[in-house]
Scaffold this motif. Structure first.
Motif, PDB file in Angstrom:
ATOM      1  N   LYS A   1      33.303  17.311  53.229  1.00 50.62           N
ATOM      2  CA  LYS A   1      33.806  17.921  54.450  1.00 50.62           C
ATOM      3  C   LYS A   1      33.841  19.445  54.356  1.00 50.62           C
ATOM      4  O   LYS A   1      34.291  19.997  53.369  1.00 50.62           O
ATOM      5  CB  LYS A   1      35.199  17.333  54.644  1.00 50.62           C
ATOM      6  CG  LYS A   1      36.019  17.898  55.700  1.00 50.62           C
ATOM      7  CD  LYS A   1      35.651  17.301  57.021  1.00 50.62           C
ATOM      8  CE  LYS A   1      36.326  18.126  58.106  1.00 50.62           C
ATOM      9  NZ  LYS A   1      35.612  18.130  59.321  1.00 50.62           N
TER      10      LYS A   1
ATOM     11  N   ASN B   1      39.795  10.081  62.062  1.00 52.53           N
ATOM     12  CA  ASN B   1      40.225  10.562  60.742  1.00 52.53           C
ATOM     13  C   ASN B   1      41.219   9.553  60.192  1.00 52.53           C
ATOM     14  O   ASN B   1      42.239   9.281  60.830  1.00 52.53           O
ATOM     15  CB  ASN B   1      40.906  11.929  60.871  1.00 52.53           C
ATOM     16  CG  ASN B   1      39.924  13.000  61.272  1.00 52.53           C
ATOM     17  OD1 ASN B   1      39.351  13.655  60.430  1.00 52.53           O
ATOM     18  ND2 ASN B   1      39.700  13.158  62.575  1.00 52.53           N
TER      19      ASN B   1
ATOM     20  N   ARG C   1      42.085  12.411  53.942  1.00 45.99           N
ATOM     21  CA  ARG C   1      41.417  11.695  55.028  1.00 45.99           C
ATOM     22  C   ARG C   1      39.913  11.680  54.872  1.00 45.99           C
ATOM     23  O   ARG C   1      39.320  12.584  54.277  1.00 45.99           O
ATOM     24  CB  ARG C   1      41.770  12.336  56.357  1.00 45.99           C
ATOM     25  CG  ARG C   1      41.160  13.709  56.523  1.00 45.99           C
ATOM     26  CD  ARG C   1      41.690  14.367  57.782  1.00 45.99           C
ATOM     27  NE  ARG C   1      41.583  15.800  57.692  1.00 45.99           N
ATOM     28  CZ  ARG C   1      40.688  16.532  58.360  1.00 45.99           C
ATOM     29  NH1 ARG C   1      39.825  15.965  59.172  1.00 45.99           N
ATOM     30  NH2 ARG C   1      40.650  17.833  58.224  1.00 45.99           N
TER      31      ARG C   1
ATOM     32  N   GLU D   1      36.613  11.201  57.618  1.00 43.84           N
ATOM     33  CA  GLU D   1      36.398  11.271  59.065  1.00 43.84           C
ATOM     34  C   GLU D   1      35.173  10.453  59.440  1.00 43.84           C
ATOM     35  O   GLU D   1      34.060  10.766  59.031  1.00 43.84           O
ATOM     36  CB  GLU D   1      36.200  12.745  59.459  1.00 43.84           C
ATOM     37  CG  GLU D   1      35.895  12.947  60.918  1.00 43.84           C
ATOM     38  CD  GLU D   1      35.795  14.420  61.314  1.00 43.84           C
ATOM     39  OE1 GLU D   1      36.106  15.283  60.464  1.00 43.84           O
ATOM     40  OE2 GLU D   1      35.405  14.695  62.449  1.00 43.84           O
TER      41      GLU D   1
ATOM     42  N   GLU E   1      39.500  12.866  67.038  1.00 46.76           N
ATOM     43  CA  GLU E   1      38.835  13.969  67.728  1.00 46.76           C
ATOM     44  C   GLU E   1      37.826  13.323  68.658  1.00 46.76           C
ATOM     45  O   GLU E   1      36.984  12.550  68.195  1.00 46.76           O
ATOM     46  CB  GLU E   1      38.113  14.870  66.727  1.00 46.76           C
ATOM     47  CG  GLU E   1      39.067  15.611  65.809  1.00 46.76           C
ATOM     48  CD  GLU E   1      38.375  16.112  64.556  1.00 46.76           C
ATOM     49  OE1 GLU E   1      38.039  17.291  64.496  1.00 46.76           O
ATOM     50  OE2 GLU E   1      38.170  15.295  63.641  1.00 46.76           O
TER      51      GLU E   1
HETATM   52 MG    MG Z   1      36.934  16.892  62.401  1.00 44.01          MG
END
Ligand code: MG
Ligand code: ADP
Length: 289
Positions: free
Chosen positions: A271, A205, A218, A220, A19
């Motif tokens: 997260k 990620n 994952r 990040e 991202e």
């Molecule tokens: Mg993200």
């Protein structure tokens, strides 16, 4: 897509998706007329809209939309004829409105690909989307004893968040993708590409799995702002995850920070899911000039 060679590390396959927040090279902010110039005295470039004073309304900066469309055209994406903005709700001192204006359901840029070479092998990474959003302000911790300052100059700066499918399978490929994307956004003139000033920030990620197995969980790594740090951080993270699994522990989904002084990544928070942000559509007006 042609079959690519996937290198294993200690018998594990690496899966990476990116991202990237690219700061768009507009003179004024995405929903106000305040300047986006870097380096001004704190809070001298934050107007009533950026400060979220009651009664203010966001007015769309046409140039920001044009930048997004230019990227979509360069990468063969679908350009949404109508796209909508959404409130992403969370609490943080540098976010005076209590929500960030972003895009959720219908982003302006959908799909597309970035192609590049790793050695003499051609790679193609698919994009999920690229959506417009406003940046938050900045907390300043080192200038006041026992207190934090808030600088809202950056609040409302236009960002285009470019999200890939988890198509990369090595650190080398991930860094090559980031370098190619950096080249593209600077070449088409939508971003000044200054990584030190935060104009091009990547979140990587990373997960690992046994070949052919289901996708791993994952973690990040946030805000990688140099290609060198990106390489060290992803390499460290891959080794760390493999060791955890080999030691019989499970990977927890998390947001992690890279510390350039130690070369290590460390969990910052577990997260959030998109449900935590309670997205809902928000109105914006069109700027008439
Ligand atoms: Mg993200
Ligand atoms: P968010 O991080 O905002 O929750 P997404 O669920 O859309 O957003 O995923 C973000 C990124 O994570 C995308 O780039 C995607 O390709 C990547 N990704 C998703 N699953 C994995 C995985 N198992 N391993 C590595 N990357 C992944």
């Amino acid at each position: 897509m042609t079959e690519k060679t996937v290198k294993l590390i200690n018998g594990y396959e690496v899966v990476i998706g990116f991202e990237t927040h690219t700061q768009l090279a507009t003179q004024s902010k995405i929903f106000s007329r305040a300047s986006t110039a870097f380096g001004a005295q704190p809070n001298t470039q934050a107007c009533a809209v950026d400060l979220a004073l009651p009664g203010t309304l966001p007015v769309m900066n046409q140039k920001a939309v044009e930048c997004a469309i230019r990227l979509g055209l360069a990468l063969g994406s679908h350009i949404a004829p109508v796209s909508i903005f959404a409130r992403k709700n969370y609490f943080y001192p540098d976010l005076p409105k209590g929500y960030q204006i972003s895009q959720f359901e219908i982003p302006v840029v959908q799909g597309g690909t970035v192609s590049f070479f790793v050695g003499d092998e051609k790679r193609t990474v698919r994009l999920v989307r690229a959506h417009l959003e406003e940046d938050a302000g900045k907390s300043v911790h080192d200038e006041f004893i026992g207190q934090s300052g808030i600088d809202l100059n950056r609040a409302g700066t236009p960002l285009l968040e470019i999200v890939t499918e988890p198509d990369m399978s090595s650190t080398e490929e991930a860094v090559a993708y980031a370098k190619e994307l950096h080249k593209i956004v600077t070449w088409i003139g939508i971003c000044d590409g200054n990584m030190q000033e935060g104009s091009f920030r990547c979140d990587a990620n990373v997960s690992v799995r046994k070949p052919g197995g289901p996708l791993g969980t994952r973690r990040e790594i946030k805000n990688l702002n140099s290609f060198k740090n990106m390489q060290i951080a992803i390499d460290y993270e891959i080794r760390w995850q493999i060791e955890e699994i080999e030691d019989g522990r499970k990977i927890q989904q998390a947001t992690v920070l890279f510390n350039p002084d130690t070369g290590e990544t460390r969990a910052m928070r577990t997260k959030e899911d998109s449900a935590d942000y309670r997205y809902f559509p928000t109105p914006t007006c069109r700027r008439c000039t």
